[in-house]
Design an enzyme around this catalytic site. Structure first.
Site, PDB file in Angstrom:
ATOM      1  N   HIS A   1      -2.739   8.813  -0.319  1.00 19.21           N
ATOM      2  CA  HIS A   1      -1.386   8.794   0.267  1.00 19.21           C
ATOM      3  C   HIS A   1      -1.348   8.095   1.630  1.00 19.21           C
ATOM      4  O   HIS A   1      -0.453   7.304   1.908  1.00 19.21           O
ATOM      5  CB  HIS A   1      -0.853  10.213   0.438  1.00 19.21           C
ATOM      6  CG  HIS A   1      -0.816  11.015  -0.823  1.00 19.21           C
ATOM      7  ND1 HIS A   1      -0.503  10.477  -2.040  1.00 19.21           N
ATOM      8  CD2 HIS A   1      -1.051  12.329  -1.050  1.00 19.21           C
ATOM      9  CE1 HIS A   1      -0.546  11.423  -2.971  1.00 19.21           C
ATOM     10  NE2 HIS A   1      -0.884  12.556  -2.394  1.00 19.21           N
TER      11      HIS A   1
ATOM     12  N   ASP B   1       0.728   7.799  -7.437  1.00 19.29           N
ATOM     13  CA  ASP B   1       0.559   8.290  -6.070  1.00 19.29           C
ATOM     14  C   ASP B   1       1.969   8.658  -5.663  1.00 19.29           C
ATOM     15  O   ASP B   1       2.809   7.777  -5.440  1.00 19.29           O
ATOM     16  CB  ASP B   1      -0.009   7.193  -5.158  1.00 19.29           C
ATOM     17  CG  ASP B   1      -0.248   7.714  -3.751  1.00 19.29           C
ATOM     18  OD1 ASP B   1       0.691   8.325  -3.198  1.00 19.29           O
ATOM     19  OD2 ASP B   1      -1.353   7.539  -3.213  1.00 19.29           O
ATOM     20  N   HIS B   2       2.270   9.953  -5.615  1.00 19.16           N
ATOM     21  CA  HIS B   2       3.687  10.319  -5.500  1.00 19.16           C
ATOM     22  C   HIS B   2       4.303   9.866  -4.182  1.00 19.16           C
ATOM     23  O   HIS B   2       5.519   9.760  -4.075  1.00 19.16           O
ATOM     24  CB  HIS B   2       3.913  11.815  -5.781  1.00 19.16           C
ATOM     25  CG  HIS B   2       3.599  12.732  -4.639  1.00 19.16           C
ATOM     26  ND1 HIS B   2       2.346  13.229  -4.411  1.00 19.16           N
ATOM     27  CD2 HIS B   2       4.378  13.242  -3.658  1.00 19.16           C
ATOM     28  CE1 HIS B   2       2.378  14.018  -3.340  1.00 19.16           C
ATOM     29  NE2 HIS B   2       3.593  14.036  -2.862  1.00 19.16           N
TER      30      HIS B   2
HETATM   31  O1  LIG Z   1      -0.973  15.126  -3.346  1.00 18.86           O
HETATM   32  C1  LIG Z   1      -0.842  16.035  -2.541  1.00 18.86           C
HETATM   33  O2  LIG Z   1       0.234  16.043  -1.752  1.00 18.86           O
HETATM   34  C2  LIG Z   1       0.707  17.256  -1.187  1.00 18.86           C
HETATM   35  C3  LIG Z   1       1.672  16.866  -0.081  1.00 18.86           C
HETATM   36  O3  LIG Z   1       2.761  16.163  -0.633  1.00 18.86           O
HETATM   37  P1  LIG Z   1       4.172  16.135   0.115  1.00 18.86           P
HETATM   38  O4  LIG Z   1       5.002  15.257  -0.757  1.00 18.86           O
HETATM   39  O5  LIG Z   1       4.641  17.559   0.163  1.00 18.86           O
HETATM   40  O6  LIG Z   1       3.937  15.598   1.480  1.00 18.86           O
HETATM   41  C4  LIG Z   1      -0.438  18.098  -0.656  1.00 18.86           C
HETATM   42  O7  LIG Z   1       0.048  19.375  -0.308  1.00 18.86           O
HETATM   43  C5  LIG Z   1      -1.487  18.273  -1.722  1.00 18.86           C
HETATM   44  O8  LIG Z   1      -2.607  18.974  -1.176  1.00 18.86           O
HETATM   45  C6  LIG Z   1      -1.949  16.950  -2.252  1.00 18.86           C
HETATM   46  O9  LIG Z   1      -2.774  17.147  -3.390  1.00 18.86           O
END
Ligand SMILES: O=C1O[C@H](COP(=O)(O)O)[C@@H](O)[C@H](O)[C@H]1O
Ligand SMILES: NC(=O)C1=CN([C@@H]2O[C@H](COP(=O)(O)OP(=O)(O)OC[C@H]3O[C@@H](n4cnc5c(N)ncnc54)[C@H](OP(=O)(O)O)[C@@H]3O)[C@@H](O)[C@H]2O)C=CC1
Length: 496
Positions: A241, A179-180
């Site tokens: 997230h 989960d980045h």
């Molecule tokens: O995992 C995802 O995250 C992005 C948003 O990530 P961020 O680090 O730029 O806040 C999102 O645009 C994407 O739809 C989703 O799959």
């Protein structure tokens, strides 16, 4: 770090180019890759090793933030890369893959430690795990790890099913669910910092009026219609997230906390979330979809006019939710979460609003993206008789420049065998459990889909959700966190 063979499924895909290769390159430059490291990229299309290496180099030019790449360093980096044609459904391809993996291990004279990274569509996860197991790729005399991208399941039953399947090939200790958001430096520290801020001021959570978590994006569905139209904001962002942000905010991580401790603390948060009943969902959740509008001065199409989206799609591109944590510490503090596409600005922030009698300033703001920092802010929004000229006062800590990005941190952790900042099965299951009644309510159309103009903060009903409780979403325009950067630097937990 132990010698590793990194087996990358989906080596020709978007995520590999955009995130994985740039992260690996930065790790290589920082000498954070194992000394003996070999990567085998997989995909259906036919590529020679040389073309694959050239493609990796090209993706670094396009997506890597590192500047001035030294040709000698690049050559040394790419030397570790090989390509192998594999269709995940063809068992014989895994047998050939095993031969190549063993050949590379022999050439490098390294132990068979294998990291399988699944950067492919989720429909392929189970097949790949089973074939790794059956082909013998996973049974060598070293360690094996499975790094798996989101989404982890489509709902509670499918997530459970997927987990059962993966557990037939990999033990839970070997599964690294990315989960980045958990790789973002501020996310890793914020629970600690919040607790430090409160205790330094000799305050408890009783002084908190509410907590607001916002992840707003200006981007629309882009080229991901096939995936996004079945996922929606609830599965794409909220179930993973956003709930991870809530867990990480609510827990105070002991120093050097073990993966088990972190897992247990997060599980406790999820267990104390008051469950929603399907029939009550409409009182606590706002479902939205963007219509046409303006982003940064340019006209943009509505969701159903986007390529690949059906004209009558009821998919959600926005969700706002009211949650309560039912434990003595967080009791009675409403938590509001909102996330959506095609909103006014790109930002991820958590706002902690204090009660008016609190000695703290009105709000503690945790800024997670695009910059990071923590500040106190006074907002005048929604307050009667407020003095709009009152200067914003702030104490702020920012994470120093040069901190690695989420993928770099997480891939490094996986190579080290550190699962702390990966999603554990228990919390994933509990988050699907919490979200399931909302999915059911969506499916049965028990709550309206509000269309909001692109370039706004979502449907008006999202504002009403807070107004019912006497609150307002924090007005980010009225107090800029970046202005606060000019103020006194002060880190909660440690001085910068
Ligand atoms: O995992 C995802 O995250 C992005 C948003 O990530 P961020 O680090 O730029 O806040 C999102 O645009 C994407 O739809 C989703 O799959
Ligand atoms: N892209 C992003 O920004 C993000 C992606 N993710 C997740 O990462 C994963 C990968 O996404 P993304 O890179 O965007 O997807 P892409 O569609 O760009 O890439 C898919 C990859 O899978 C390979 N592939 C597809 N079918 C097969 C098959 N039958 N056998 C072998 N290989 C196959 C393709 O290679 P080939 O065509 O050569 O076979 C390609 O390399 C997904 O789970 C996604 O949800 C998560 C967060 C963000």
């Amino acid at each position: 770090m132990e010698p590793t063979t990194f087996v990358l499924f989906g080596a020709t895909g978007d995520l590999a180019k955009r995130k994985i290769y740039p992260a690996l390159y930065l790790l290589f430059v920082d000498q954070k890759l194992p000394k003996s490291f070999s990567l085998i990229g997989l995909g259906r299309r036919e590529l020679s090793d040389e073309t694959f290496q050239a493609n990796v180099e090209q993706s670094l030019s396009t997506f890597s933030k590192s500047e001035g790449r030294d040709p000698e360093v690049m050559r040394n980096f790419l030397r570790a890369f090989r390509y192998h044609v594999l269709d995940v459904n063809r068992k014989e391809d895994y047998t050939k893959l095993l031969q190549l993996v063993e050949q590379r291990e022999d050439e490098l004279n390294i132990l068979p430690n294998r990291m399988f990274y699944l950067s492919v569509g989720p429909e392929l996860f189970e097949t790949i795990a089973a074939n790794i197991h059956e082909s013998g790729l996973g049974s060598a005399n070293g360690w094996k790890r499975l790094v798996i991208e989101k989404p982890f399941g489509h709902d509670l039953p499918s997530a459970r099913q997927l987990n059962i399947q993966l557990n037939q090939a990999f033990d839970e200790t070997e599964i690294y669910r990315i989960d980045h958001y958990l790789g973002k430096p501020m996310v890793q520290q914020m629970g600690q910092r919040l607790h430090s801020a409160l205790s330094e001021q000799d305050l408890g959570t009783r002084n908190i009026a509410n907590i607001q978590i916002t992840a707003s994006e200006t981007l629309g569905v882009e080229e991901r219609a096939g995936y996004y139209d079945h996922a929606g904001a609830i599965r794409d962002m909220f179930q993973n997230h956003m709930l991870q942000l809530l867990m990480m905010l609510a827990i105070e991580l002991p120093n050097r906390s073990s993966v088990v401790e972190v897992g247990n603390l997060k599980k406790k948060v999820m267990k104390t979330l008051k469950p929603l009943h399907k029939m009550d969902v409409s009182h606590h959740i706002v479902r939205g979809q963007y219509g046409e509008g303006e982003i940064n001065g340019g006209k943009v199409a509505g969701y159903t006019a986007e390529p690949g989206i059906a004209l009558d799609s009821l998919n959600d591109t926005f969700i706002a939710a009211r949650l309560k944590v039912d434990d003595p510490f967080w009791k009675d503090i409403p938590i509001y979460i909102r996330t959506g596409k095609r909103l006014k600005e790109k930002l991820t922030r958590i706002v902690i609003e204090f009660k008016s009698e609190s000695p703290l300033q009105d709000h503690l703001i945790v800024e997670i993206g695009p910059n990071d920092g923590i500040s106190f802010q006074r907002s005048n929004s929604g307050k009667e008789g407020s003095d709009v000229d009152k200067p914003v006062q702030s104490k702020l800590s920012a994470i120093k420049a040069g901190i690695p990005e989420a993928y770099e941190i997480l891939i490094h952790d996986a190579l080290k065998g550190d699962k702390t900042y990966f999603a554990h099965w228990d919390e994933v299951e509990l988050s699907w459990e919490w979200v399931q009644p909302i999915l059911d309510a969506y499916r049965e159309n028990l709550l309206p889909l509000h269309i909001y103009p692109a370039g706004t903060y979502g449907p008006n009903e999202s504002d009403k959700l807070l107004e019912q409780d006497g609150f307002h979403w924090f007005d980010f325009k009225s107090a800029s966190v970046n202005d606060a950067n000019k103020g006194e630097l002060y880190a909660y937990g440690h001085k910068t």
